[in-house]
Design an enzyme around this catalytic site. Structure first.
Site, mmCIF file in Angstrom:
data_model
loop_
_atom_site.group_PDB
_atom_site.id
_atom_site.type_symbol
_atom_site.label_atom_id
_atom_site.label_comp_id
_atom_site.label_asym_id
_atom_site.label_seq_id
_atom_site.Cartn_x
_atom_site.Cartn_y
_atom_site.Cartn_z
ATOM 1 N N VAL A 174 3.831 -0.873 4.177
ATOM 2 C CA VAL A 174 2.473 -1.213 4.605
ATOM 3 C C VAL A 174 1.826 -2.043 3.511
ATOM 4 C CG1 VAL A 174 0.298 -0.306 5.464
ATOM 5 C CG2 VAL A 174 2.371 1.059 5.674
ATOM 6 N N LEU A 212 0.827 -1.203 0.000
ATOM 7 C CA LEU A 212 0.000 0.000 0.000
ATOM 8 C C LEU A 212 0.859 1.249 0.000
ATOM 9 C CD1 LEU A 212 -2.808 -0.617 2.634
ATOM 10 C CD2 LEU A 212 -3.068 -0.330 0.175
ATOM 11 N N PHE A 260 7.724 4.237 8.923
ATOM 12 C CA PHE A 260 8.170 3.178 9.818
ATOM 13 C C PHE A 260 8.487 1.890 9.066
ATOM 14 C CE2 PHE A 260 7.163 5.381 13.670
ATOM 15 C CZ PHE A 260 6.139 6.237 13.318
ATOM 16 N N ASP A 316 4.234 12.628 14.412
ATOM 17 C CA ASP A 316 4.339 12.574 12.955
ATOM 18 C C ASP A 316 3.003 12.920 12.309
ATOM 19 O OD1 ASP A 316 5.501 10.142 10.510
ATOM 20 O OD2 ASP A 316 5.749 12.301 10.641
#
Ligand SMILES: *[C@@H]1O[C@H](CO)[C@@H](O)[C@H](O)[C@H]1NC(C)=O
Ligand SMILES: *[C@@H]1O[C@H](CO)[C@@H](O)[C@H](O)[C@H]1NC(C)=O
Ligand SMILES: *[C@@H]1O[C@H](CO)[C@@H](O)[C@H](O)[C@H]1NC(C)=O
Ligand SMILES: *[C@@H]1O[C@H](CO)[C@@H](O)[C@H](O)[C@H]1NC(C)=O
Ligand SMILES: *[C@@H]1O[C@H](CO)[C@@H](O)[C@H](O)[C@H]1NC(C)=O
Ligand SMILES: *[C@@H]1O[C@H](CO)[C@@H](O)[C@H](O)[C@H]1NC(C)=O
Ligand SMILES: *[C@@H]1O[C@H](CO)[C@@H](O)[C@H](O)[C@H]1NC(C)=O
Ligand SMILES: *[C@@H]1O[C@H](CO)[C@@H](O)[C@H](O)[C@H]1NC(C)=O
Length: 859
Positions: A565, A557, A562, A704
């Site tokens: 995804v 995605l 981080f 964030d």
């Protein structure tokens, strides 16, 4: 001629013997061949190397005499021979000279074993032989080497050992031998190496022990309960290695140790008296000494100041004695020193600068002294361990040392007055990583916090994690150095650290555009996936693998901050976004799971719910409800319809079909282009953030907030994502998160370090998002009229200040609502992006302000 004929005959005879013969005929009773093959068979070896059919003399490990009839050597270590050795097997090999049955599973010796009168070398080390050692061992009159170490022998060492006058090597270590060392052993005058360590020997050494062994080079009595005095060991003329560690030796250390000594281990005894009685004359004798351990005794006095010329000394441990308070001894001449342990030796004063010239030093332990002044400024490439804990050192930990930390195994600065104002680390990390933190500067590193787990087999990964953390720490420091001039280059750090990650190899390795990550999972279906609300669902990492087609790029995605995804359907039809937290965290699995569970419990209509998690090897995987309608970044800036189709700075890139699915739902309704819709997103996002700040205890700083963190659910309700991840995500990378994403960094991030990280930083970022919603522009990269190199914040703030906010309003929504409200929204954004955090409103206030300008349903 005669010789020739004879030779031919011999060849013939031999050929006949070597020809494959039926086993039974080759193993006539009472031949060595029979005894040996019977031995193997009965010890559970069905077919030794070479097979039964060939002559025994050709078997691996078997050597015969010239006539190929008699076995003289049997060397079969680690063959898996197990059980008691039966009578009438090897005990009958009357000419056997060398027997090595080490590292098998032999449990006892046969009675006829002691008739092997020709034995010169016997190695039974590493078996499970228990019981007493028979006095019959004295029958082995020619024995030179006997190694019975690592068995379970008990009772006393038989006196008959004294009849082995030709014995050169005697190893009885690591057994359960009890009682005193028999005086008869003094007859073994030829001994070169004697190891009785790690038994249960007690009593004192036989009188004249030292003088009895003129050739003894290695003596190890360590780890017994032997009472003795150093004098007992006098007279060992040839001694090179002497180890009497962990016994009950007493008295002074005097006159015992010969000049030739290379290794001297007297540690953990009860030696007393002045250390100067140990004859330290490095210039003269002792120049061979490479290893000296006097630790854990009761020695007193000053550590001699005559280490001067011990050029060969590599290991020096004087720790835990009763020395008088003294200055640091001179170490200048110890140029080969690799290990220096002066822990708990009453040292006072400063650590001398000369210690930094010990280029080979790998281990330095100066803990529990009274040292003052600065921490040693070490730059040796080899340093792996440093412990200066429990002193009175002051000042900052030198950067030269900090730079080495990632390559080190252990370091401890605890219990000093040292500071480490490491701006690159988050407050949270520092608090955990350092003992005794003060409010301003943390003190004393706790190395465990830098290790992800104490898994011993992961040294490489550990080193990698440490390096990664350090790369970021250094990058953070560098960043600080350049911070006021440049702000946008941190992304390079991220990329390079991802690349480091590629070097890890593991069973599951996954590749996306920017990252490679690895799940070190041995059995995918034994690693559970926890779904908070459905604890009975039996989902495993294997299900995650299949849901995402092995984390195939097709299901990718986004490449989030981080980590990647992915999208997938878990069993039970749960549509999820699977977020892999690529980087390491200092949290243990248990802590990470607890943290994720805590986050899973945080529920709000404007937060993306964390559905579950999976700890797959070193990776932490967060599982979220899938958000059908994409995120704000895509809606505002990435859509084909968007006017400002400039370069995509975002790290989040969506697959094409994604763009055309959910997002078009929003577009087709024309919603996106209304002030009403933009306001709804702003208010919802503000509510979500306010809940994190004021509705959670302890309150959560998001760290964030940006357009791509705001998702739209199936009701097109905005939901903030990724909250709380920074904690699970890890330590060394804290600063990268702290800096924020380009265009979203509050001014306090650039120079002050992370101490300033508060909810007010989130408020700033929210202000930027609000500006984006009203202006339709990106935070950076778009063209801003009248401003070169400016950004959204400076441009809008400039206009608002001049009361020209209306000029900034997105032309696409201008006519969908009152200008007044949109200008008001820009003013709220202006407040949120105030230079000083204290001037910014709290998120609850922001919610209130936004509600005040809510477009009525009729507009
Ligand atoms: C006995 O065998 C062990 C293991 O094979 C070996 O390490 C050891 O050095 C041997 N002992 C002697 C005295 O050769
Ligand atoms: C060693 O021998 C003792 C008795 O002498 C026995 O209790 C113990 O279980 C044995 N250990 C092993 C590992 O065989
Ligand atoms: C002395 O022997 C003990 C016990 O076997 C061992 O742990 C230690 O390392 C030895 N010391 C040296 C210098 O080899
Ligand atoms: C060390 O040996 C040298 C040379 O033999 C001698 O001159 C000196 O006195 C000795 N020092 C000590 C402390 O014994
Ligand atoms: C220093 O010596 C002490 C006493 O033997 C020991 O406990 C400690 O572990 C040693 N330090 C290091 C770093 O080896
Ligand atoms: C450190 O210094 C303080 C004050 O001088 C003293 O009270 C304390 O005992 C010292 N600590 C050590 C470990 O020497
Ligand atoms: C660091 O040293 C202190 C004091 O000597 C000790 O209590 C602590 O356990 C040490 N920490 C580590 C991680 O070795
Ligand atoms: C710690 O160091 C600071 C200066 O670096 C000094 O002012 C303070 O007194 C020290 N504290 C102790 C307990 O020694």
């Amino acid at each position: 001629m005669g010789f020739g004929v004879l030779g031919c005959c011999c060849v013939l005879v031999l050929t006949i013997f070597i020809q494959p013969l039926p086993p039974v005929s080759s193993q006539q009773p009472n031949t060595d061949e029979f005894y040996v093959s019977d031995f193997f068979t009965k010890m559970g070896i069905s077919s030794p190397t070479g097979g039964f059919r060939t002559s025994i003399c050709s078997w691996t490990g078997v050597s015969c005499d010239d006539r190929q009839e008699t076995v003289i050597k049997l060397i079969v270590p680690g063959l898996g021979l197990s059980g008691p050795i039966p009578d009438n097997t090897i005990g009958k090999l009357s000419k056997l000279q060398e027997l090595d049955l080490s590292k098998n599973v032999i449990t006892s010796l046969p009675l006829d074993f002691w008739s092997l009168g020709s034995l010169r070398s016997l190695n039974l080390s590493g078996n499970h032989i228990s019981g007493a050692l028979s006095n019959n061992v004295g029958n082995f009159g020619s024995l030179e080497n006997i190694d019975l170490s690592d068995n379970n022998f008990s009772s006393e060492i038989p006196a008959a050992i004294g009849s082995l006058e030709t014995l050169r090597v005697l190893r009885l270590n690591n057994n359960g031998f009890q009682g005193t060392i028999p005086a008869d052993i003094l007859n073994c005058r030829s001994l070169v190496s004697l190891d009785l360590s790690a038994n249960l020997l007690t009593g004192s050494l036989p009188a004249g022990f030292g003088a009895a062994f003129p050739y003894l080079r290695i003596l190890n009595l360590a780890d017994n309960h032997i009472h003795g005095r150093s004098m007992d060991l006098g007279g060992l003329k040839s001694i090179l290695v002497l180890n009497i560690s962990r016994n009950a030796f007493q008295g002074s250390v005097i006159g015992a140790f010969h000049d030739t000594m290379e290794v001297l281990d007297l540690s953990r005894n009860q030696f007393q008296g002045h250390i100067s009685q140990v004859h330290f004359n490095w210039t003269d004798g002792w120049s061979h000494l490479a290893y000296l351990d006097l630790s854990e005794n009761e020695l007193s006095g000053d550590i001699l100041h005559s280490f001067g010329e011990a050029r060969n000394l590599r290991y020096l441990n004087l720790a835990h004695n009763r020395f008088s308070r003294q200055e640091f001894p001179p170490v200048r001449g110890l140029s080969s020193l690799e290990y220096l342990n002066l822990s708990s030796t009453s040292l006072t004063g400063r650590i001398p600068g000369e210690i930094m010239r010990l280029g080979s030093l790998e281990m330095l332990d100066l803990s529990d002294n009274h040292l003052i002044g600065e921490a040693p400024f070490l730059h040796g490439r080899n340093l792996k361990v440093i412990d200066v804990s429990g002193n009175n050192l002051t000042g900052e930990i030198p950067t030269s040392l900090l730079e080495r930390l990632p390559f080190m195994e252990k370091y401890n600065f605890s219990y000093n007055n040292l500071t480490l104002c490491a701006d690159g680390l988050s407050t949270e990390t520092l608090r955990k990583a350092f003992f005794g933190s003060t409010d301003t500067c943390p003190v004393a590193a706790d190395p465990r916090m830098f290790k992800r787990r104490s898994d011993k087999n992961k040294g490489l990964k550990l080193a990698l994690v440490l390096s990664l953390s350090m790369i970021c720490l250094l990058a953070g420091l560098l960043f600080l150095a350049f911070c006021c001039r440049r702000r946008t280059h941190l992304w390079a750090v991220k990329q390079s650290s991802y690349r480091e990650e590629e070097q890890i190899s593991g069973p599951f390795s996954f590749q996306t555009d920017l990252t490679t990550w690895v799940a070190d999972v041995k059995q995918a279906n034994s690693v559970p996936v926890v779904i908070f609300e459905k604890p009975l669902l039996n989902i495993t990492f294997a299900d995650l693998l299949s849901a995402t087609s092995n984390f195939d790029r097709g299901t990718l995605l986004a490449e989030g901050k981080f980590g990647p995804v992915y999208r997938g359907f878990l069993p039970g039809g749960i549509h999820v976004a699977v977020k892999v937290l690529v980087h390491g965290s200092t949290l243990t699995d248990h802590e990470a799971a607890r943290e994720l569970e805590y986050l899973g419990g945080i529920k709000h209509p404007n937060l993306v719910p964390l559905t579950g998690h999976c700890l797959a090897g070193d990776q932490r995987i967060a599982i979220y409800d899938y958000m059908e309608n994409g995120n704000l970044q895509n809606l505002l800036h990435d859509l084909p319809l968007a006017v400002h189709a400039t370069e995509d700075w975002s790290t989040d890139t969506w697959e094409d079909d994604e763009k055309n699915n959910g997002i078009q739902n929003v577009c087709s309704e024309g919603l996106l282009w209304t002030w009403r819709f933009r306001h709804k997103i702003a208010l919802g996002t503000a509510r979500g953030l306010a809940f994190l700040h004021h509705g959670c205890f302890p309150s959560i700083v998001h760290r964030d907030v940006k357009a791509s963190s705001v998702y739209l659910d199936h009701n097109i309700e905005p939901r903030l994502s990724d909250f709380g991840l920074a904690k699970v995500f890890g330590s060394g990378f804290g600063e990268e998160i702290v800096r924020g994403s380009p265009g979203y960094s509050p001014p306090e991030f650039s120079c002050l370090g992370d101490k300033s990280l508060t909810a007010k930083s989130d408020v700033y970022c929210f202000g930027v998002v609000l500006f984006e919603l009203v202006t339709g522009k990106k935070p950076t990269g778009d063209d801003y009229p009248d401003e070169k190199g400016g950004n959204l914040v400076s441009w809008v703030r400039g206009l608002v200040r001049k009361n020209q906010g209306a000029m900034a309003i997105d032309p696409k929504i201008r006519d969908t609502g009152p200008d007044k409200q949109m200008e008001e929204a820009l003013k709220i954004g202006y407040l949120c992006t105030a230079e000083l955090p204290s001037k910014r409103p709290g998120m609850q206030q922001v919610v209130g302000l936004l509600k005040d300008i809510e477009p009525s349903s009729s507009s």
